[in-house]
Design a protein around this motif. Structure first.
Motif, PDB file in Angstrom:
ATOM      1  N   UNK A   1       0.941  -1.215   0.077  1.00  0.00           N
ATOM      2  CA  UNK A   1       0.006   0.218  -0.032  1.00  0.00           C
ATOM      3  C   UNK A   1       0.923   0.949  -0.485  1.00  0.00           C
ATOM      4  N   UNK A   2       0.586   2.927  -0.060  1.00  0.00           N
ATOM      5  CA  UNK A   2       1.293   3.110  -0.428  1.00  0.00           C
ATOM      6  C   UNK A   2       1.166   4.622   0.827  1.00  0.00           C
ATOM      7  N   UNK A   3       1.615   5.246   1.097  1.00  0.00           N
ATOM      8  CA  UNK A   3       2.112   5.630   2.334  1.00  0.00           C
ATOM      9  C   UNK A   3      -0.054   6.180   2.600  1.00  0.00           C
ATOM     10  N   UNK A   4      -0.112   7.188   1.793  1.00  0.00           N
ATOM     11  CA  UNK A   4      -1.982   7.296   1.745  1.00  0.00           C
ATOM     12  C   UNK A   4      -2.548   5.981   2.306  1.00  0.00           C
ATOM     13  N   UNK A   5      -1.807   5.336   1.606  1.00  0.00           N
ATOM     14  CA  UNK A   5      -3.476   4.244   1.834  1.00  0.00           C
ATOM     15  C   UNK A   5      -3.063   3.098   3.365  1.00  0.00           C
ATOM     16  N   UNK A   6      -1.830   3.128   3.643  1.00  0.00           N
ATOM     17  CA  UNK A   6      -1.825   2.161   4.834  1.00  0.00           C
ATOM     18  C   UNK A   6      -2.286   3.619   5.306  1.00  0.00           C
ATOM     19  N   UNK A   7      -2.000   4.449   6.076  1.00  0.00           N
ATOM     20  CA  UNK A   7      -2.573   5.386   6.812  1.00  0.00           C
ATOM     21  C   UNK A   7      -3.826   5.013   6.922  1.00  0.00           C
ATOM     22  N   UNK A   8      -4.832   5.616   5.753  1.00  0.00           N
ATOM     23  CA  UNK A   8      -6.349   5.235   5.810  1.00  0.00           C
ATOM     24  C   UNK A   8      -6.388   3.701   6.547  1.00  0.00           C
ATOM     25  N   UNK A   9      -5.529   2.452   6.295  1.00  0.00           N
ATOM     26  CA  UNK A   9      -5.832   1.253   6.528  1.00  0.00           C
ATOM     27  C   UNK A   9      -5.831   1.170   8.323  1.00  0.00           C
ATOM     28  N   UNK A  10      -4.635   1.978   9.393  1.00  0.00           N
ATOM     29  CA  UNK A  10      -4.474   2.133   9.959  1.00  0.00           C
ATOM     30  C   UNK A  10      -5.918   2.689  10.642  1.00  0.00           C
ATOM     31  N   UNK A  11      -5.840   3.508   9.866  1.00  0.00           N
ATOM     32  CA  UNK A  11      -6.747   4.432  10.809  1.00  0.00           C
ATOM     33  C   UNK A  11      -8.007   3.633  11.383  1.00  0.00           C
ATOM     34  N   UNK A  12      -8.680   2.872  10.016  1.00  0.00           N
ATOM     35  CA  UNK A  12      -9.912   2.254   9.532  1.00  0.00           C
ATOM     36  C   UNK A  12      -9.776   0.748  10.534  1.00  0.00           C
ATOM     37  N   UNK A  13      -8.778   0.021  10.772  1.00  0.00           N
ATOM     38  CA  UNK A  13      -8.520  -0.405  11.333  1.00  0.00           C
ATOM     39  C   UNK A  13      -9.142  -0.355  13.136  1.00  0.00           C
ATOM     40  N   UNK A  14      -8.294   1.200  13.836  1.00  0.00           N
ATOM     41  CA  UNK A  14      -8.345   1.186  14.986  1.00  0.00           C
ATOM     42  C   UNK A  14      -9.787   1.844  15.597  1.00  0.00           C
ATOM     43  N   UNK A  15     -10.626   2.543  14.534  1.00  0.00           N
ATOM     44  CA  UNK A  15     -11.772   2.568  14.664  1.00  0.00           C
ATOM     45  C   UNK A  15     -12.938   1.513  15.007  1.00  0.00           C
ATOM     46  N   UNK A  16     -12.216   0.703  14.065  1.00  0.00           N
ATOM     47  CA  UNK A  16     -12.966  -0.815  14.447  1.00  0.00           C
ATOM     48  C   UNK A  16     -13.282  -1.364  15.297  1.00  0.00           C
ATOM     49  N   UNK A  17     -11.752  -1.361  15.410  1.00  0.00           N
ATOM     50  CA  UNK A  17     -11.323  -1.805  16.761  1.00  0.00           C
ATOM     51  C   UNK A  17     -12.174  -1.198  18.101  1.00  0.00           C
ATOM     52  N   UNK A  18     -12.063   0.153  17.953  1.00  0.00           N
ATOM     53  CA  UNK A  18     -12.361   0.578  19.508  1.00  0.00           C
ATOM     54  C   UNK A  18     -13.994   0.858  19.324  1.00  0.00           C
ATOM     55  N   UNK A  19     -14.306   0.058  18.684  1.00  0.00           N
ATOM     56  CA  UNK A  19     -15.849   0.908  18.097  1.00  0.00           C
ATOM     57  C   UNK A  19     -17.160  -0.599  19.114  1.00  0.00           C
ATOM     58  N   UNK A  20     -17.852   1.099  19.888  1.00  0.00           N
ATOM     59  CA  UNK A  20     -17.866   0.443  21.191  1.00  0.00           C
ATOM     60  C   UNK A  20     -19.225  -0.336  20.856  1.00  0.00           C
ATOM     61  N   UNK A  21     -20.142  -0.150  19.799  1.00  0.00           N
ATOM     62  CA  UNK A  21     -21.798  -0.594  19.602  1.00  0.00           C
ATOM     63  C   UNK A  21     -21.467  -2.052  19.061  1.00  0.00           C
TER      64      UNK A  21
END
Ligand SMILES: [Zn+2]
Length: 100
Positions: A33-53
């Motif tokens: 993944x390019x830098x932009x996309x790996x950053x977004x993936x890391x962000x999305x992963x974090x959000x998914x892991x932290x999903x309170x629902x």
């Protein structure tokens, strides 16, 4: 399905979508993944892991709106773009509308 397994499945789907997008849009080699996309993936992963629902609703129907505006727009673009690609290749099982 147990919570952990669901999370991992969601993350795998995300990786598939972002990977597909990055390969054809940013001309990244397969599996990279390019830098932009790996950053977004890391962000999305974090959000998914932290999903309170639990169970997690589709993001469209969620009241939390945990994504920032820019990231949300980007992920939507990726989902729509890769969704079309994957559908053409018969990967409807990935249910691209699942996230947004
Ligand atoms: Zn990229």
């Amino acid at each position: 399905m147990e919570k952990q397994a669901k999370q991992e499945k969601d993350i795998r789907i995300l990786e598939t979508f972002i990977g597909c997008y990055c390969r054809s849009k940013h001309k990244s080699p397969k599996g990279v993944l390019c830098e932009e996309c790996s950053e977004l993936l890391a962000y999305a992963k974090l959000k998914r892991e932290k999903c309170p629902l639990d169970p997690k609703p589709t993001c469209k129907h969620c009241h939390v709106h945990c994504y920032g505006k820019a990231q949300r727009a980007k992920v939507r673009e990726i989902m729509a773009y890769s969704g079309k690609h994957l559908m053409l290749r018969g990967r409807l099982d990935l249910l691209w509308h699942y996230f947004f």
